[in-house]
Design a protein around this motif. Structure first.
Motif, PDB file in Angstrom:
ATOM      1  N   GLN A  41       0.818  -1.215   0.000  1.00  0.00           N
ATOM      2  CA  GLN A  41       0.000   0.000   0.000  1.00  0.00           C
ATOM      3  C   GLN A  41       0.856   1.273   0.000  1.00  0.00           C
ATOM      4  O   GLN A  41       0.603   2.173  -0.803  1.00  0.00           O
ATOM      5  CB  GLN A  41      -0.951  -0.017   1.206  1.00  0.00           C
ATOM      6  CG  GLN A  41      -2.028   1.026   1.119  1.00  0.00           C
ATOM      7  CD  GLN A  41      -2.955   0.796  -0.066  1.00  0.00           C
ATOM      8  OE1 GLN A  41      -3.196  -0.338  -0.459  1.00  0.00           O
ATOM      9  NE2 GLN A  41      -3.466   1.858  -0.640  1.00  0.00           N
ATOM     10  N   PRO A  42       1.889   1.381   0.857  1.00  0.00           N
ATOM     11  CA  PRO A  42       2.725   2.592   0.788  1.00  0.00           C
ATOM     12  C   PRO A  42       3.442   2.745  -0.553  1.00  0.00           C
ATOM     13  O   PRO A  42       3.582   3.856  -1.064  1.00  0.00           O
ATOM     14  CB  PRO A  42       3.732   2.414   1.924  1.00  0.00           C
ATOM     15  CG  PRO A  42       3.092   1.476   2.867  1.00  0.00           C
ATOM     16  CD  PRO A  42       2.237   0.577   2.030  1.00  0.00           C
ATOM     17  N   ILE A  43       3.875   1.637  -1.146  1.00  0.00           N
ATOM     18  CA  ILE A  43       4.551   1.719  -2.440  1.00  0.00           C
ATOM     19  C   ILE A  43       3.574   2.198  -3.515  1.00  0.00           C
ATOM     20  O   ILE A  43       3.914   3.044  -4.337  1.00  0.00           O
ATOM     21  CB  ILE A  43       5.177   0.356  -2.811  1.00  0.00           C
ATOM     22  CG1 ILE A  43       6.393   0.089  -1.932  1.00  0.00           C
ATOM     23  CG2 ILE A  43       5.560   0.306  -4.278  1.00  0.00           C
ATOM     24  CD1 ILE A  43       6.976  -1.291  -2.074  1.00  0.00           C
ATOM     25  N   ILE A  51       4.014  10.031  -7.505  1.00  0.00           N
ATOM     26  CA  ILE A  51       4.953  10.308  -8.598  1.00  0.00           C
ATOM     27  C   ILE A  51       4.181  10.502  -9.902  1.00  0.00           C
ATOM     28  O   ILE A  51       4.471  11.423 -10.671  1.00  0.00           O
ATOM     29  CB  ILE A  51       5.985   9.159  -8.724  1.00  0.00           C
ATOM     30  CG1 ILE A  51       6.931   9.163  -7.524  1.00  0.00           C
ATOM     31  CG2 ILE A  51       6.770   9.275 -10.030  1.00  0.00           C
ATOM     32  CD1 ILE A  51       7.829   7.950  -7.440  1.00  0.00           C
ATOM     33  N   HIS A  52       3.178   9.667 -10.142  1.00  0.00           N
ATOM     34  CA  HIS A  52       2.362   9.788 -11.354  1.00  0.00           C
ATOM     35  C   HIS A  52       1.637  11.133 -11.384  1.00  0.00           C
ATOM     36  O   HIS A  52       1.622  11.820 -12.414  1.00  0.00           O
ATOM     37  CB  HIS A  52       1.363   8.636 -11.412  1.00  0.00           C
ATOM     38  CG  HIS A  52       0.475   8.668 -12.606  1.00  0.00           C
ATOM     39  ND1 HIS A  52      -0.805   9.174 -12.551  1.00  0.00           N
ATOM     40  CD2 HIS A  52       0.677   8.277 -13.886  1.00  0.00           C
ATOM     41  CE1 HIS A  52      -1.356   9.102 -13.743  1.00  0.00           C
ATOM     42  NE2 HIS A  52      -0.474   8.551 -14.571  1.00  0.00           N
ATOM     43  N   ASP A  53       1.038  11.524 -10.258  1.00  0.00           N
ATOM     44  CA  ASP A  53       0.346  12.814 -10.192  1.00  0.00           C
ATOM     45  C   ASP A  53       1.311  13.970 -10.416  1.00  0.00           C
ATOM     46  O   ASP A  53       0.977  14.944 -11.104  1.00  0.00           O
ATOM     47  CB  ASP A  53      -0.357  12.971  -8.844  1.00  0.00           C
ATOM     48  CG  ASP A  53      -1.520  11.996  -8.688  1.00  0.00           C
ATOM     49  OD1 ASP A  53      -1.959  11.427  -9.703  1.00  0.00           O
ATOM     50  OD2 ASP A  53      -1.967  11.812  -7.538  1.00  0.00           O
ATOM     51  N   ALA A  54       2.512  13.873  -9.844  1.00  0.00           N
ATOM     52  CA  ALA A  54       3.514  14.922 -10.046  1.00  0.00           C
ATOM     53  C   ALA A  54       3.922  15.012 -11.510  1.00  0.00           C
ATOM     54  O   ALA A  54       4.092  16.114 -12.046  1.00  0.00           O
ATOM     55  CB  ALA A  54       4.735  14.661  -9.166  1.00  0.00           C
ATOM     56  N   CYS A  55       4.061  13.866 -12.164  1.00  0.00           N
ATOM     57  CA  CYS A  55       4.404  13.871 -13.596  1.00  0.00           C
ATOM     58  C   CYS A  55       3.288  14.492 -14.420  1.00  0.00           C
ATOM     59  O   CYS A  55       3.547  15.240 -15.365  1.00  0.00           O
ATOM     60  CB  CYS A  55       4.697  12.454 -14.084  1.00  0.00           C
ATOM     61  SG  CYS A  55       6.239  11.783 -13.469  1.00  0.00           S
ATOM     62  N   LEU A  56       2.046  14.185 -14.073  1.00  0.00           N
ATOM     63  CA  LEU A  56       0.928  14.794 -14.793  1.00  0.00           C
ATOM     64  C   LEU A  56       0.908  16.305 -14.599  1.00  0.00           C
ATOM     65  O   LEU A  56       0.687  17.053 -15.552  1.00  0.00           O
ATOM     66  CB  LEU A  56      -0.395  14.183 -14.330  1.00  0.00           C
ATOM     67  CG  LEU A  56      -0.678  12.766 -14.791  1.00  0.00           C
ATOM     68  CD1 LEU A  56      -2.000  12.276 -14.200  1.00  0.00           C
ATOM     69  CD2 LEU A  56      -0.707  12.674 -16.300  1.00  0.00           C
ATOM     70  N   ARG A  57       1.146  16.750 -13.355  1.00  0.00           N
ATOM     71  CA  ARG A  57       1.203  18.194 -13.113  1.00  0.00           C
ATOM     72  C   ARG A  57       2.361  18.814 -13.868  1.00  0.00           C
ATOM     73  O   ARG A  57       2.231  19.896 -14.431  1.00  0.00           O
ATOM     74  CB  ARG A  57       1.333  18.479 -11.619  1.00  0.00           C
ATOM     75  CG  ARG A  57       0.052  18.336 -10.857  1.00  0.00           C
ATOM     76  CD  ARG A  57       0.166  18.921  -9.466  1.00  0.00           C
ATOM     77  NE  ARG A  57       1.269  18.393  -8.697  1.00  0.00           N
ATOM     78  CZ  ARG A  57       1.210  17.299  -7.936  1.00  0.00           C
ATOM     79  NH1 ARG A  57       0.092  16.610  -7.860  1.00  0.00           N
ATOM     80  NH2 ARG A  57       2.255  16.889  -7.258  1.00  0.00           N
ATOM     81  N   LEU A  58       3.484  18.133 -13.898  1.00  0.00           N
ATOM     82  CA  LEU A  58       4.641  18.637 -14.622  1.00  0.00           C
ATOM     83  C   LEU A  58       4.324  18.733 -16.104  1.00  0.00           C
ATOM     84  O   LEU A  58       4.633  19.739 -16.744  1.00  0.00           O
ATOM     85  CB  LEU A  58       5.853  17.723 -14.403  1.00  0.00           C
ATOM     86  CG  LEU A  58       7.123  18.087 -15.137  1.00  0.00           C
ATOM     87  CD1 LEU A  58       7.664  19.412 -14.619  1.00  0.00           C
ATOM     88  CD2 LEU A  58       8.153  16.996 -14.982  1.00  0.00           C
ATOM     89  N   ASP A  59       3.688  17.701 -16.657  1.00  0.00           N
ATOM     90  CA  ASP A  59       3.316  17.734 -18.067  1.00  0.00           C
ATOM     91  C   ASP A  59       2.352  18.881 -18.343  1.00  0.00           C
ATOM     92  O   ASP A  59       2.511  19.605 -19.327  1.00  0.00           O
ATOM     93  CB  ASP A  59       2.682  16.411 -18.498  1.00  0.00           C
ATOM     94  CG  ASP A  59       3.701  15.296 -18.628  1.00  0.00           C
ATOM     95  OD1 ASP A  59       4.901  15.609 -18.666  1.00  0.00           O
ATOM     96  OD2 ASP A  59       3.288  14.128 -18.686  1.00  0.00           O
ATOM     97  N   ARG A  60       1.369  19.060 -17.483  1.00  0.00           N
ATOM     98  CA  ARG A  60       0.424  20.154 -17.672  1.00  0.00           C
ATOM     99  C   ARG A  60       1.142  21.490 -17.610  1.00  0.00           C
ATOM    100  O   ARG A  60       0.868  22.390 -18.399  1.00  0.00           O
ATOM    101  CB  ARG A  60      -0.674  20.093 -16.619  1.00  0.00           C
ATOM    102  CG  ARG A  60      -1.660  18.980 -16.855  1.00  0.00           C
ATOM    103  CD  ARG A  60      -2.780  19.009 -15.845  1.00  0.00           C
ATOM    104  NE  ARG A  60      -3.550  17.788 -15.945  1.00  0.00           N
ATOM    105  CZ  ARG A  60      -3.968  17.091 -14.911  1.00  0.00           C
ATOM    106  NH1 ARG A  60      -3.703  17.499 -13.692  1.00  0.00           N
ATOM    107  NH2 ARG A  60      -4.663  15.999 -15.090  1.00  0.00           N
ATOM    108  N   GLN A  61       2.044  21.627 -16.666  1.00  0.00           N
ATOM    109  CA  GLN A  61       2.788  22.874 -16.528  1.00  0.00           C
ATOM    110  C   GLN A  61       3.657  23.123 -17.757  1.00  0.00           C
ATOM    111  O   GLN A  61       3.731  24.238 -18.258  1.00  0.00           O
ATOM    112  CB  GLN A  61       3.660  22.853 -15.264  1.00  0.00           C
ATOM    113  CG  GLN A  61       4.356  24.150 -14.982  1.00  0.00           C
ATOM    114  CD  GLN A  61       3.377  25.275 -14.719  1.00  0.00           C
ATOM    115  OE1 GLN A  61       2.377  25.092 -14.068  1.00  0.00           O
ATOM    116  NE2 GLN A  61       3.666  26.444 -15.257  1.00  0.00           N
TER     117      GLN A  61
END
Length: 151
Positions: free
Chosen positions: A95-97, A104-114
């Motif tokens: 669960q923690p992994i 990390i996936h959400d951060a990548c999506l935000r990075l892509d959007r940015q």
């Protein structure tokens, strides 16, 4: 840190000393898998202990201890104890992994959007500049008198 995590600091060295006294052959020759699991689990234990991550300390410390104890037991009994216990860290850490990978996936999506928004804003600046320069040329063309053509 809880007393369980601190107890591994004493149990593991004691088991290593007992292993040195009792084994005639290297455990790397006789119990290769358990020995390598012990080495990796002990390294993780040491790092997690320094970082004060109690969950990782308990999991890696207990895995390290169980892998050493399985070396002392007869081969079949040792594997019967070692194999199920080696899956415990995977089950506990699942669960923690998953949560870490989701972050990390959400951060990548935000990075892509940015990055997309930055590209669009830069493109819009260039587009505005291009359209202004062409419109200013058109304005200058309109300001110049047109030559008259005689019939």
């Amino acid at each position: 840190m809880c007393s369980l995590t601190k107890s591994f600091k004493y149990i593991i060295p004691m088991l290593i000393a007992l292993l040195q006294v009792s084994c005639k052959e290297s455990p790397f020759k006789t119990h290769l898998i358990q020995t390598w699991v012990f080495v990796v689990a002990t390294i993780i234990y040491g790092l997690a202990f320094q970082l004060s991550n109690v969950v990782v300390v308990v999991i890696s410390g207990s895995l390290s201890t169980v892998s050493l104890i399985s070396i002392f037991l007869p081969r079949l009994l040792g594997f019967l104890i070692f194999i199920p216990w080696s899956f415990v860290p995977i089950i506990v850490a699942y669960q923690p992994i998953c949560s870490i990978f989701k972050d990390i996936h959400d951060a990548c999506l935000r990075l892509d959007r940015q990055m997309i928004m930055d590209f669009i804003s830069k493109f819009s600046v260039v587009w505005t500049w291009l359209t202004r320069s062409s419109s200013s040329e058109q304005v200058q063309e309109h300001k110049q008198p047109r030559p008259r053509v005689s019939p």
